[in-house]
Design an enzyme around this catalytic site. Sequence first.
Site, PDB file in Angstrom:
ATOM      1  N   THR A   1       0.795  -1.200  -0.107  1.00  0.00           N
ATOM      2  CA  THR A   1      -0.071  -0.080  -0.096  1.00  0.00           C
ATOM      3  C   THR A   1       0.956   1.184  -0.049  1.00  0.00           C
ATOM      4  OG1 THR A   1      -1.589  -1.123   1.159  1.00  0.00           O
ATOM      5  CG2 THR A   1      -1.921   1.251   1.224  1.00  0.00           C
TER       6      THR A   1
ATOM      7  N   ASN B   1     -10.242   2.177   2.211  1.00  0.00           N
ATOM      8  CA  ASN B   1      -9.731   2.003   3.494  1.00  0.00           C
ATOM      9  C   ASN B   1     -10.444   3.366   4.542  1.00  0.00           C
ATOM     10  OD1 ASN B   1      -8.926  -0.594   3.389  1.00  0.00           O
ATOM     11  ND2 ASN B   1      -6.874  -0.026   3.701  1.00  0.00           N
TER      12      ASN B   1
ATOM     13  N   PHE C   1     -19.475  -3.193   7.880  1.00  0.00           N
ATOM     14  CA  PHE C   1     -18.749  -2.066   8.630  1.00  0.00           C
ATOM     15  C   PHE C   1     -19.932  -1.279   9.417  1.00  0.00           C
ATOM     16  CE2 PHE C   1     -16.034  -3.517   5.834  1.00  0.00           C
ATOM     17  CZ  PHE C   1     -14.576  -3.663   6.334  1.00  0.00           C
ATOM     18  N   LEU C   2     -21.150  -1.775   9.920  1.00  0.00           N
ATOM     19  CA  LEU C   2     -22.051  -0.960  10.647  1.00  0.00           C
ATOM     20  C   LEU C   2     -22.122  -1.653  11.986  1.00  0.00           C
ATOM     21  CD1 LEU C   2     -24.952   0.254   8.173  1.00  0.00           C
ATOM     22  CD2 LEU C   2     -22.985   1.612   9.270  1.00  0.00           C
TER      23      LEU C   2
ATOM     24  N   CYS D   1      -4.329  -1.481   8.679  1.00  0.00           N
ATOM     25  CA  CYS D   1      -4.781  -0.758   7.743  1.00  0.00           C
ATOM     26  C   CYS D   1      -5.130   0.586   7.703  1.00  0.00           C
ATOM     27  CB  CYS D   1      -5.307  -1.788   6.732  1.00  0.00           C
ATOM     28  SG  CYS D   1      -4.787  -3.065   6.015  1.00  0.00           S
TER      29      CYS D   1
END
EC number: 1.1.1.22
Length: 476
Positions: free
Chosen positions: A122, A212, A253-254, A264
């Site tokens: 990354t 991200n 992602f809730l 990350c």
Amino acid sequence: MKIAVIGTGYVGLVSGTCFASWGHDVFCVDKDIQKIRSLERGVVPIYEPGLDELIERNSAIGRLNFTCNLTEALKGAAIVFIAVGTPPRAEHGDADLSFVFAAIREIAPLIEDDTVVVVKSTVPVGTGDVVQKIIDSARKAGSFSVASNPEFLREGSAIRDFREPDRVVIGAEDERSRRVLTQLYTPPLAASNTPIVVTRRRTSELIKYAANAFLATKITFINELADVCEQVGCDVGELALGIGLDKRIGTSFLNAGPGYGGSCFPKDTMALLRTAQDYGVALRIVEETVSANEARKRRMALKVTDALNGDVDGRTIAVLGLTFKPDTDDMRDAPSLPLIETLQRFGARIRAYDPVGNENARQLMPDVKFHDDAYECARDADAVVIMTDWDNIRELDLTRLKRVMRRAVLIDLRNAFEPGLAEKIGFRVSAIGRAAVGRSEIDAMREMPNMRRQIRHDQLGRSAYLEPMGGFNEHL
């Protein structure tokens, strides 16, 4: 085809092993001779479900090789993946690219003509341009290609993510690298119709950071809404479901919790901010996300303190789960670290348990007493804090847990248990995004017209006010 992977960290090891499982001859290279020898013996330095079996199987048939010999690895390799670490620099927060550039300088004189050098680490926008210049200085221009191919692997499900990705991103400036990388990914992913996004190299580099940062923002958004839920008598789980079923939002992602961590999101959000600043662009949403997340991690210690009537001095607190998420031994930026450090400053005695993270955690928490069993960790504790929702923690016998504790106080920072279950057993429960025990949603709503509710935003250093709403009682 023959593939060389430079770096046997998380990304390099998972990627190299999975490429080998697709039938390619893979050489994974690392300077750490002890790590290479361990891998040759089948000892895997990271915890990732299924990885050790996959390494053993592909090593046994000769498709997966580990070496410190760079010349051997690069000879005849059609693709060379750069998968070394890009840790944040302490003084600035941007990505430290020294390992990437050092690897490029080493491979530049050794790669063969027509080799495609692929940066899988990354990296900030424009890194590929620098890589191109470094290799240009060592060999004839046009005899090689430089491409970007970011990874989107989640710790704990990395093998599945590699084999069944949402998409593959290829950033290339020439037809050779586009063709070679498309040929690499198309056959094994054809059956699943996986989209392959082919774009410019700089766009590919930015896609990883942007993805991200967006996910980190989504986590922070639901965490802040969880605070609202606690004040107004709502359930954040039901709220998340209600908004997540909107296809434009999605349910991933809730899950409200103590804040994001890992290798990350913290690193990549900071690196993206630095890149934006270098180009004179303000990313206010990302800035607030980083600030809010850091404040939340330490604020969780106050939640524990509140559950113990405002005083943890001399109290014994058992923390169950230490890694930043389940199914990994990664302690990098884990929310458990600031929570435990803050509670210790408040005078608490900390015990801790994690199914696989104890060894890594010991190096970071010298004053914590570690246990290999959750119930022993909780014995005679004044409170239990659920920090990581491992399956075996979710499946704890709460009756047995209560029996071994001194006081039946449960702070569930992952909402690992069904609402009401622990209360029925006799626990005093403090959860994320749920009203306090004994206070119904109706009672909470009845109070709203008669009071001026203050919602504190500690990370911003200011307060916002929710004024009373007229007519509320008409509907109750």
